[in-house]
Design a protein around this motif. Structure first.
Motif, PDB file in Angstrom:
ATOM      1  N   LEU A 117       0.820  -1.201   0.000  1.00  0.00           N
ATOM      2  CA  LEU A 117       0.000   0.000   0.000  1.00  0.00           C
ATOM      3  C   LEU A 117       0.860   1.259   0.000  1.00  0.00           C
ATOM      4  O   LEU A 117       0.509   2.263  -0.635  1.00  0.00           O
ATOM      5  CB  LEU A 117      -0.932  -0.003   1.213  1.00  0.00           C
ATOM      6  N   ARG A 118       1.988   1.225   0.682  1.00  0.00           N
ATOM      7  CA  ARG A 118       2.877   2.392   0.670  1.00  0.00           C
ATOM      8  C   ARG A 118       3.437   2.641  -0.722  1.00  0.00           C
ATOM      9  O   ARG A 118       3.670   3.792  -1.105  1.00  0.00           O
ATOM     10  CB  ARG A 118       4.010   2.201   1.675  1.00  0.00           C
ATOM     11  N   ALA A 144      -5.894   2.292 -11.732  1.00  0.00           N
ATOM     12  CA  ALA A 144      -5.397   2.261 -13.107  1.00  0.00           C
ATOM     13  C   ALA A 144      -4.244   1.279 -13.271  1.00  0.00           C
ATOM     14  O   ALA A 144      -3.956   0.830 -14.386  1.00  0.00           O
ATOM     15  CB  ALA A 144      -4.946   3.659 -13.529  1.00  0.00           C
ATOM     16  N   TRP A 145      -3.576   0.916 -12.174  1.00  0.00           N
ATOM     17  CA  TRP A 145      -2.437  -0.005 -12.256  1.00  0.00           C
ATOM     18  C   TRP A 145      -2.861  -1.464 -12.210  1.00  0.00           C
ATOM     19  O   TRP A 145      -2.089  -2.334 -12.621  1.00  0.00           O
ATOM     20  CB  TRP A 145      -1.463   0.267 -11.105  1.00  0.00           C
ATOM     21  N   THR A 151       0.430  -2.964  -7.381  1.00  0.00           N
ATOM     22  CA  THR A 151       1.734  -2.586  -6.823  1.00  0.00           C
ATOM     23  C   THR A 151       2.866  -3.013  -7.742  1.00  0.00           C
ATOM     24  O   THR A 151       3.835  -2.267  -7.927  1.00  0.00           O
ATOM     25  CB  THR A 151       1.913  -3.206  -5.432  1.00  0.00           C
ATOM     26  N   ALA A 152       2.767  -4.201  -8.310  1.00  0.00           N
ATOM     27  CA  ALA A 152       3.813  -4.670  -9.216  1.00  0.00           C
ATOM     28  C   ALA A 152       3.912  -3.757 -10.435  1.00  0.00           C
ATOM     29  O   ALA A 152       5.020  -3.377 -10.858  1.00  0.00           O
ATOM     30  CB  ALA A 152       3.526  -6.107  -9.649  1.00  0.00           C
ATOM     31  N   ALA A 153       2.771  -3.380 -11.016  1.00  0.00           N
ATOM     32  CA  ALA A 153       2.797  -2.494 -12.172  1.00  0.00           C
ATOM     33  C   ALA A 153       3.353  -1.124 -11.803  1.00  0.00           C
ATOM     34  O   ALA A 153       4.119  -0.520 -12.560  1.00  0.00           O
ATOM     35  CB  ALA A 153       1.392  -2.364 -12.750  1.00  0.00           C
ATOM     36  N   ARG A 154       2.975  -0.628 -10.621  1.00  0.00           N
ATOM     37  CA  ARG A 154       3.484   0.678 -10.181  1.00  0.00           C
ATOM     38  C   ARG A 154       4.994   0.623  -9.952  1.00  0.00           C
ATOM     39  O   ARG A 154       5.725   1.561 -10.299  1.00  0.00           O
ATOM     40  CB  ARG A 154       2.775   1.087  -8.899  1.00  0.00           C
ATOM     41  N   ALA A 155       5.489  -0.467  -9.381  1.00  0.00           N
ATOM     42  CA  ALA A 155       6.925  -0.594  -9.130  1.00  0.00           C
ATOM     43  C   ALA A 155       7.712  -0.614 -10.438  1.00  0.00           C
ATOM     44  O   ALA A 155       8.777   0.006 -10.545  1.00  0.00           O
ATOM     45  CB  ALA A 155       7.200  -1.850  -8.316  1.00  0.00           C
ATOM     46  N   ASP A 172       7.348  -8.163  -1.344  1.00  0.00           N
ATOM     47  CA  ASP A 172       7.299  -9.495  -1.960  1.00  0.00           C
ATOM     48  C   ASP A 172       6.656  -9.425  -3.345  1.00  0.00           C
ATOM     49  O   ASP A 172       5.715 -10.158  -3.657  1.00  0.00           O
ATOM     50  CB  ASP A 172       6.531 -10.476  -1.075  1.00  0.00           C
ATOM     51  N   LEU A 173       7.206  -8.575  -4.185  1.00  0.00           N
ATOM     52  CA  LEU A 173       6.696  -8.422  -5.550  1.00  0.00           C
ATOM     53  C   LEU A 173       7.585  -9.204  -6.507  1.00  0.00           C
ATOM     54  O   LEU A 173       8.390  -8.637  -7.253  1.00  0.00           O
ATOM     55  CB  LEU A 173       6.651  -6.939  -5.933  1.00  0.00           C
TER      56      LEU A 173
END
Length: 787
Positions: free
Chosen positions: A442-443, A494-495, A503-507, A531-532
């Protein structure tokens, strides 16, 4: 609009089919009076100031799972355009409702009575379009001129009637406190005639005194749409229409304005695509101090007034006493009785119909808290404002990402709360490990539901927050849910549709946009914490490529600690860290090779920056505990101080201290003697001492020879040189703990009073008779017999 009112009176109300109720947003007295007025009027249609896009979901307000405070949220369904979309681009607005909000009571009444419930304000699709530069919005002081989505309204001049109509009325009544006047005339009234005719008359009188201005443009548009909605309801055949709006708008809605005028006002307004839903809200966000334009000073007190109309003062002080007892403070029933008497006496002396919050607070401070301010502040935070968090039913429209987070919260038993809640996580437990991963994910999505605290013993937090100790299994978080997180989740949808996928797409996007190697290593560390595994290969390839091409030693040194932390703690979190090892090995070699030319000829500012890099790398390699890397690093540092003429004094002193602590030097007194000798420039000597002592003052506490050298150097400085180096010395010694400074001072004092000698007294100095009782006691404790 104000100029039309004197000429056009009576308008739509002449046939008795429409009644306009002017309320104050979030006023318990208004809410109670409105409920009674609606029951008396018996409308078949209730029109409420709010976005008409919410008509489709207003029936959710009658669901048992809808627990105020809640808010209508209008947002643009378009997501962020890239990984770095800023919050300034956000298009969203809230319309909050509490249990004591008149609009909420109107909604609940209409749904229960079977009446049509609709919203009549300007559509959110038009309100979310930024106004023209000359169309500044008024704050409205909670009387309907405010924009519910605004977070910060400009301060209104006290003489401006339009911006502060309540203040004008309070001043006319002889009050210097608007809240106190409103409480006395409305909120504390439980009987008597309806206040709405008097409120409408007062607003009409005030509006006649206001000159129209260009700043009224958006307000005129809103009122035109309200009138249009009333006409539409009458045209559809409704016989009794109740309109609930801010009191400031009442004269405009009672005026007979031509249809053509309203059509011209609303023609051609720009629109944007919006979606509407309900979200939980908090009492804290209803408070005026949060920046909310229609906020009230004391949401918790107002909720209490609405929920406990009988004997509110006695009930409030009883609850305050209960809160103080929970904090282990002694408060008896006698305290409560005396506090009630004092509050009522203060109200009588001040001519108030009921003891208000000011009287209750003064009684609480004097009697329950016995003059102490800290317990009063606790009551203010927990009760006067409060952090009640509302709830919405499961069938409320949500984006898939919100639903996935709710499912994760239920699965991991992490219930959102508006109050700060400390959560200790043991990463050796599967559930706690999953909780940690969720909070870290979430962060990455900028949803800071959990914030790591300084008490964490676990991994080093990305972004520089939290502590970095050598523990590997414990994390401490502070959890607090904020209403704006729903907007963050909507934007982040949107991610992806799940927290993990988004989160994986944002990273991956963050890795592609990272400008420096430290930024990229921060992303890699956060991927490991979250853990992505899906995003990690992409991030690691980018990291390896950037590390291979970056020739700036400062960048390499800044990047290394984050990678070492991730490598050190990856096994505890069950995360594969194989690719990191190769990158770390390469970085260590390149840092050691490139360090000598990078630190040669630095000025003061650059040397101070490199001092931080050297400390960070030294700590990281100690944490990694790889002997080959440690030996290579220490050898590089030893080579640096072998050529002090090219090294800044600050760095030479610090490196000397690091090698001393590592047991690699046995001639430190001689090195210090040369550094602070008469031939050394005072500024360089002071920098050397600052660097050497920046690791803490214990070395001076335990090494008397080094202490004498520093003391002798300082004592021998000429007056002008001493003045120049004094700021550096103050900065160095000021960073020490008080106990260290005191111990150093005692040693310097003793050294100046007597020749240096053994710190332990000799046998001849002992008084055997005085020592005998202590010796006997020590022997008994140890279980031995006294001689």
């Amino acid at each position: 609009m104000a100029g039309l009112l004197p000429r056009l009176q009576g308008g739509v109300l002449t046939d008795g089919r429409v009644e306009v109720f002017g309320i104050r947003h979030h006023g318990p007295g208004s809410a109670r009076a409105l409920r009674g007025a609606l029951e008396e009027f018996g409308p078949d249609a209730v029109l409420i100031e709010g976005p008409p896009e919410a008509d489709a979901i207003v029936e959710l307000a009658g669901d048992p799972g809808m627990v105020p405070p809640v808010a209508l949220l209008a947002y643009s369904p378009a997501g962020p355009s890239g990984g770095s979309a800023g919050k300034d681009d956000r298009k969203a607005a809230f319309w909050p409702f509490a249990e004591f909000s008149p609009e909420w009571q109107a909604i609940r009444y209409g749904l229960a009575a079977g009446a049509a419930v609709r919203f009549c304000d300007l559509p959110a699709a038009q309100q979310l379009v930024p106004p023209e530069p000359d169309g500044a919005e008024p704050s409205g002081a909670g009387l309907g001129g405010d924009e519910p989505g605004d977070e910060a309204a400009g301060a209104a001049p006290p003489e401006d009637i339009r911006l502060d109509p309540l203040g004008t009325l309070a001043k006319a009544a002889g009050y210097d406190d608007t809240e106190r006047w409103w409480d006395d005339v409305v909120e504390h009234r439980h009987e008597g005639p309806s206040p709405f005719p008097a409120i409408a008359e007062a607003m009409a009188e005030l509006r006649e005194r206001v000159e129209p201005s260009r700043a009224d443009r958006r307000e005129e548009q809103r009122e035109a749409h309200m009138r249009r909605t009333v006409r539409r309801a009458l045209k559809e055949g409704f016989e009794r229409v109740a309109v609930v709006c801010g009191a400031w708008h009442v004269p405009a809605l009672r005026a007979k304005v031509p249809v053509t005028h309203d059509d011209r006002t609303l023609r051609g307004l720009p629109k944007t695509k919006v979606a509407m839903t309900w979200v939980p809200w908090t009492h804290g966000r209803l408070a005026g101090r949060s920046g909310y334009g229609a906020g009230v000073r004391s949401p918790g007190w107002y909720h209490h007034l609405f929920a406990a109309p009988d004997r509110p003062v006695e009930r409030w002080l009883t609850a305050a006493a209960r809160l103080l007892r929970e904090e282990d403070l002694h408060v008896s029933s006698a305290h409560v009785i005396e506090a009630v008497r004092l509050a009522e006496a203060l109200a009588a002396l001040r001519g108030r119909p009921l003891a208000g919050l000011d009287e209750v607070t003064e009684a609480t401070r004097a009697v329950l808290c016995e003059g102490a301010e800290a317990p009063v502040e606790l009551i203010r935070e927990r009760m006067v404002v409060g952090e009640r968090l509302g709830a919405v039913p499961d069938r409320t429209p949500m984006v898939p990402l919100q639903r996935d987070l709710q499912a994760e919260q239920r699965r991991l038993r992490l219930r959102p709360s508006a109050l700060d809640k400390e959560q200790d996580l043991d990463l050796r437990k599967p559930t706690d490990l999953e909780r940690s991963r969720l909070l870290h994910r979430l962060r990455l999505l900028d949803v800071d539901w959990g914030v790591p605290t300084g008490r964490s013993d676990g991994v080093g937090w990305s972004g520089g927050t939290g502590s970095r100790s050598k523990g590997t299994f414990r994390e401490t978080w502070t959890l607090a849910w904020r209403p704006e997180f729903d907007v963050e989740l909507i934007e982040a949808s949107a991610w992806g549709t799940t927290v993990r996928d988004a989160t994986a797409a944002r990273a991956e996007a963050m890795a592609a946009e990272a400008r420096t190697l430290p930024d990229l290593t921060s992303v890699a560390e956060r991927c490991l914490l979250a853990d992505l595994g899906d995003a990690l290969p992409t991030v690691m390839r980018a990291l390896a490529d950037r590390a291979a091409l970056d020739t700036d030693v400062a960048h390499l040194m800044a990047a290394l600690p984050a990678l070492v932390r991730a490598l050190r703690y990856g096994d505890v979190r069950g995360t594969a860290t194989g690719p990191l090892r190769t990158v770390v090995d390469g970085l260590v070699v390149r840092v050691c090779v490139g360090l000598p030319p990078a630190v040669s000829g630095l000025d003061d500012d650059a040397a101070r920056d490199f001092l931080g890099h050297i400390d960070s790398v030294h700590g990281a390699l100690a944490l990694l505990a790889d002997e080959d890397h440690l030996e290579r690093w220490r050898a590089a540092l030893t080579a640096l101080i072998a050529r002090p003429e090219t090294l800044h004094g600050l760095l030479e002193g610090r490196i000397t201290r690091l090698l001393l602590d590592a047991g690699r030097l046995d001639d430190v007194p001689a090195r210090m003697a040369r550094a602070v000798s008469v031939g050394a420039a005072p500024a360089r000597a002071a920098a050397w001492v600052e660097g050497f002592l920046s690791g803490g003052g214990l070395v001076l506490v335990h090494d008397e020879e080094l202490l004498r050298l520093v003391d002798g150097w300082i004592a021998g400085l000429p007056a002008d040189a001493f003045t120049d180096v004094l700021p550096l010395l103050r900065r160095t010694f000021g960073a020490y703990a008080a106990a260290e400074r005191r111990s150093i001072g005692e040693r310097v004092r003793r050294a100046g009073a007597a020749p240096a000698g053994p710190s332990r007294p000799s046998g001849d100095d002992l008084d055997g008779k005085r020592a005998a009782p202590a010796v006997a006691t020590a022997l008994r404790v140890l279980g031995w017999e006294a001689p």
